[in-house]
Structure formats: structure tokens, C-alpha cells
Design a protein around this motif. Structure first.
Motif, PDB file in Angstrom:
ATOM      1  N   MET A   1      32.379  -0.455  73.060  1.00 18.59           N
ATOM      2  CA  MET A   1      33.234   0.007  72.328  1.00 18.59           C
ATOM      3  C   MET A   1      33.744  -1.231  70.748  1.00 18.59           C
ATOM      4  SD  MET A   1      36.964   1.889  71.939  1.00 18.59           S
ATOM      5  CE  MET A   1      38.021   1.230  71.734  1.00 18.59           C
ATOM      6  N   SER A   2      32.892  -0.312  69.432  1.00 20.57           N
ATOM      7  CA  SER A   2      33.210  -1.230  68.230  1.00 20.57           C
ATOM      8  C   SER A   2      34.541  -0.874  67.098  1.00 20.57           C
ATOM      9  CB  SER A   2      32.559  -0.801  67.205  1.00 20.57           C
ATOM     10  OG  SER A   2      32.476   0.159  67.050  1.00 20.57           O
ATOM     11  N   LEU A   3      35.101  -1.479  66.388  1.00 18.90           N
ATOM     12  CA  LEU A   3      36.221  -1.998  66.920  1.00 18.90           C
ATOM     13  C   LEU A   3      36.462   0.323  65.298  1.00 18.90           C
ATOM     14  CD1 LEU A   3      39.755  -2.508  65.520  1.00 18.90           C
ATOM     15  CD2 LEU A   3      38.301  -3.612  63.614  1.00 18.90           C
ATOM     16  N   GLY A   4      35.218   0.251  65.500  1.00 17.91           N
ATOM     17  CA  GLY A   4      35.930   1.661  63.792  1.00 17.91           C
ATOM     18  C   GLY A   4      35.885   2.241  65.471  1.00 17.91           C
ATOM     19  N   ASP A   5      35.766   2.442  66.196  1.00 18.19           N
ATOM     20  CA  ASP A   5      35.485   3.549  67.621  1.00 18.19           C
ATOM     21  C   ASP A   5      36.944   3.909  67.494  1.00 18.19           C
ATOM     22  OD1 ASP A   5      32.848   3.695  68.285  1.00 18.19           O
ATOM     23  OD2 ASP A   5      32.661   2.454  69.806  1.00 18.19           O
ATOM     24  N   LEU A   6      37.728   3.172  66.841  1.00 18.50           N
ATOM     25  CA  LEU A   6      39.605   3.582  67.264  1.00 18.50           C
ATOM     26  C   LEU A   6      39.733   4.827  65.996  1.00 18.50           C
ATOM     27  CD1 LEU A   6      41.264  -0.052  67.804  1.00 18.50           C
ATOM     28  CD2 LEU A   6      41.065   1.642  69.206  1.00 18.50           C
ATOM     29  N   PHE A   7      38.882   4.357  64.739  1.00 15.56           N
ATOM     30  CA  PHE A   7      38.856   5.353  63.822  1.00 15.56           C
ATOM     31  C   PHE A   7      37.973   7.009  63.783  1.00 15.56           C
ATOM     32  CE2 PHE A   7      40.646   1.183  63.160  1.00 15.56           C
ATOM     33  CZ  PHE A   7      41.407   1.135  63.201  1.00 15.56           C
ATOM     34  N   LYS A   8      36.921   6.308  64.439  1.00 15.72           N
ATOM     35  CA  LYS A   8      36.008   8.095  63.948  1.00 15.72           C
ATOM     36  C   LYS A   8      36.479   8.514  65.058  1.00 15.72           C
ATOM     37  CE  LYS A   8      32.645   4.354  62.028  1.00 15.72           C
ATOM     38  NZ  LYS A   8      31.258   3.377  61.988  1.00 15.72           N
ATOM     39  N   ASN A   9      35.512   9.774  64.231  1.00 19.77           N
ATOM     40  CA  ASN A   9      35.597  10.655  65.504  1.00 19.77           C
ATOM     41  C   ASN A   9      33.820  10.942  65.824  1.00 19.77           C
ATOM     42  OD1 ASN A   9      33.929  13.255  66.607  1.00 19.77           O
ATOM     43  ND2 ASN A   9      35.074  15.059  64.726  1.00 19.77           N
ATOM     44  N   LEU A  15      35.016   9.020  59.574  1.00 21.48           N
ATOM     45  CA  LEU A  15      36.871   9.197  59.836  1.00 21.48           C
ATOM     46  C   LEU A  15      37.731  10.508  60.340  1.00 21.48           C
ATOM     47  CD1 LEU A  15      38.757   6.279  59.299  1.00 21.48           C
ATOM     48  CD2 LEU A  15      39.101   7.661  57.022  1.00 21.48           C
ATOM     49  N   SER A  16      38.156   9.282  61.346  1.00 20.26           N
ATOM     50  CA  SER A  16      39.580  10.924  61.415  1.00 20.26           C
ATOM     51  C   SER A  16      40.945  10.317  61.001  1.00 20.26           C
ATOM     52  CB  SER A  16      39.232  10.652  62.954  1.00 20.26           C
ATOM     53  OG  SER A  16      40.285  11.670  64.276  1.00 20.26           O
ATOM     54  N   HIS A  17      41.459  10.912  60.830  1.00 22.40           N
ATOM     55  CA  HIS A  17      42.451  10.534  59.929  1.00 22.40           C
ATOM     56  C   HIS A  17      43.923  10.847  61.090  1.00 22.40           C
ATOM     57  CE1 HIS A  17      42.225  10.360  56.110  1.00 22.40           C
ATOM     58  NE2 HIS A  17      41.160  11.400  56.007  1.00 22.40           N
ATOM     59  N   SER A  18      43.751  11.605  62.285  1.00 22.73           N
ATOM     60  CA  SER A  18      44.494  11.623  62.983  1.00 22.73           C
ATOM     61  C   SER A  18      44.414  10.544  63.972  1.00 22.73           C
ATOM     62  CB  SER A  18      44.085  12.790  64.123  1.00 22.73           C
ATOM     63  OG  SER A  18      43.286  12.853  64.496  1.00 22.73           O
ATOM     64  N   LYS A  19      43.466   9.996  64.547  1.00 19.33           N
ATOM     65  CA  LYS A  19      42.803   8.454  65.410  1.00 19.33           C
ATOM     66  C   LYS A  19      43.631   7.705  64.460  1.00 19.33           C
ATOM     67  CE  LYS A  19      39.553   7.938  68.023  1.00 19.33           C
ATOM     68  NZ  LYS A  19      37.832   7.834  68.107  1.00 19.33           N
ATOM     69  N   VAL A  24      48.001   3.441  63.893  1.00 20.13           N
ATOM     70  CA  VAL A  24      48.035   2.522  63.371  1.00 20.13           C
ATOM     71  C   VAL A  24      49.583   2.921  63.817  1.00 20.13           C
ATOM     72  CG1 VAL A  24      48.790   2.447  61.161  1.00 20.13           C
ATOM     73  CG2 VAL A  24      46.820   2.558  60.453  1.00 20.13           C
ATOM     74  N   ALA A  25      50.244   3.772  64.272  1.00 20.64           N
ATOM     75  CA  ALA A  25      51.397   4.034  65.195  1.00 20.64           C
ATOM     76  C   ALA A  25      51.990   2.966  65.772  1.00 20.64           C
ATOM     77  CB  ALA A  25      51.621   5.528  64.571  1.00 20.64           C
ATOM     78  N   CYS A  26      50.800   2.980  66.653  1.00 18.10           N
ATOM     79  CA  CYS A  26      51.053   2.278  67.893  1.00 18.10           C
ATOM     80  C   CYS A  26      50.516   1.213  67.668  1.00 18.10           C
ATOM     81  CB  CYS A  26      49.529   2.806  68.902  1.00 18.10           C
ATOM     82  SG  CYS A  26      50.099   4.287  69.837  1.00 18.10           S
ATOM     83  N   ALA A  27      50.117   0.292  66.642  1.00 16.79           N
ATOM     84  CA  ALA A  27      49.422  -1.004  66.525  1.00 16.79           C
ATOM     85  C   ALA A  27      51.366  -1.100  65.922  1.00 16.79           C
ATOM     86  CB  ALA A  27      48.962  -1.587  65.275  1.00 16.79           C
ATOM     87  N   ALA A  28      52.194  -0.675  65.148  1.00 14.85           N
ATOM     88  CA  ALA A  28      53.069  -0.654  64.038  1.00 14.85           C
ATOM     89  C   ALA A  28      54.255  -0.925  65.333  1.00 14.85           C
ATOM     90  CB  ALA A  28      53.781  -0.058  63.322  1.00 14.85           C
ATOM     91  N   ALA A  29      54.211  -0.208  66.182  1.00 14.16           N
ATOM     92  CA  ALA A  29      54.866  -0.326  67.438  1.00 14.16           C
ATOM     93  C   ALA A  29      54.476  -1.497  69.041  1.00 14.16           C
ATOM     94  CB  ALA A  29      55.299   1.537  68.859  1.00 14.16           C
ATOM     95  N   THR A  30      53.665  -1.420  68.555  1.00 19.91           N
ATOM     96  CA  THR A  30      53.820  -2.479  69.586  1.00 19.91           C
ATOM     97  C   THR A  30      54.362  -3.926  68.893  1.00 19.91           C
ATOM     98  OG1 THR A  30      51.423  -1.827  70.311  1.00 19.91           O
ATOM     99  CG2 THR A  30      51.779  -4.296  70.642  1.00 19.91           C
ATOM    100  N   GLY A  31      53.665  -4.285  68.050  1.00 18.92           N
ATOM    101  CA  GLY A  31      54.143  -5.703  66.930  1.00 18.92           C
ATOM    102  C   GLY A  31      55.623  -5.481  67.031  1.00 18.92           C
ATOM    103  N   MET A  32      56.776  -4.147  66.549  1.00 16.02           N
ATOM    104  CA  MET A  32      57.630  -4.589  66.607  1.00 16.02           C
ATOM    105  C   MET A  32      57.938  -4.687  68.186  1.00 16.02           C
ATOM    106  SD  MET A  32      60.284  -4.370  64.212  1.00 16.02           S
ATOM    107  CE  MET A  32      61.714  -4.697  64.742  1.00 16.02           C
TER     108      MET A  32
END
Length: 77
Positions: A1-9, A15-19, A24-32
Motif C-alpha cells: 500500500m502506498s501513501l497515495g492509496d489513502l487519498f485515491k479512489n 483523488l477522492s475528496h471524502s478519503k 486529514v481529520a483522523c490525522a489531526a485528531a491523532t496529533g491532538m
């Protein structure tokens, strides 16, 4: 799995905007969450909210994918 798989359909490889925004939201919550842990400010309520949101999102995606696969295969869901 590549990093791009996190953002692509995976079907279109576009690019999948929902993904994108979900990750981004999960990363921000994890950072906090990590920041609060380092500061010693984690409470049981924060643990429950974080795990419920991040874990719940992952479980919901898996459940939806399973339902979608069953519907495509003609099986009862």
C-alpha cells in the motif's frame, strides 16, 4: 500500500475528496491526542471520544464495504 492509496479512489485511481478529508481529520485528531498525552492532559472522556470517532469511522467503513460487496455479488446482506 502506498501513501497515495489513502487519498485515491481504487476504482478510478483519482483523488477522492471524502478519503482525503477523512484521513486529514483522523490525522489531526491523532496529533491532538498525542499532544494531550505528552502534556499529561488525557482524561477518560477524551480516550472514549477519540477511540469512538477514529475506531468507529474505521468500523463503519468496513461495514459499508462489506454491505456493498454483498450487494454487488447478489448475496443477502
Amino acid at each position: 500500500m502506498s501513501l497515495g492509496d489513502l487519498f485515491k479512489n481504487p476504482a478510478t485511481n483519482r483523488l477522492s475528496h471524502s478519503k482525503l478529508w477523512a484521513n486529514v481529520a483522523c490525522a489531526a485528531a491523532t496529533g491532538m491526542f498525542i499532544h494531550l498525552g505528552v502534556m499529561g492532559a488525557l482524561t477518560p472522556e477524551i480516550w472514549l471520544i477519540y477511540l469512538g470517532v477514529v475506531g468507529g469511522y474505521s468500523a463503519a467503513r468496513s461495514w459499508i464495504a462489506t454491505r456493498r460487496d454483498n450487494a454487488k455479488g447478489g448475496k443477502d446482506a
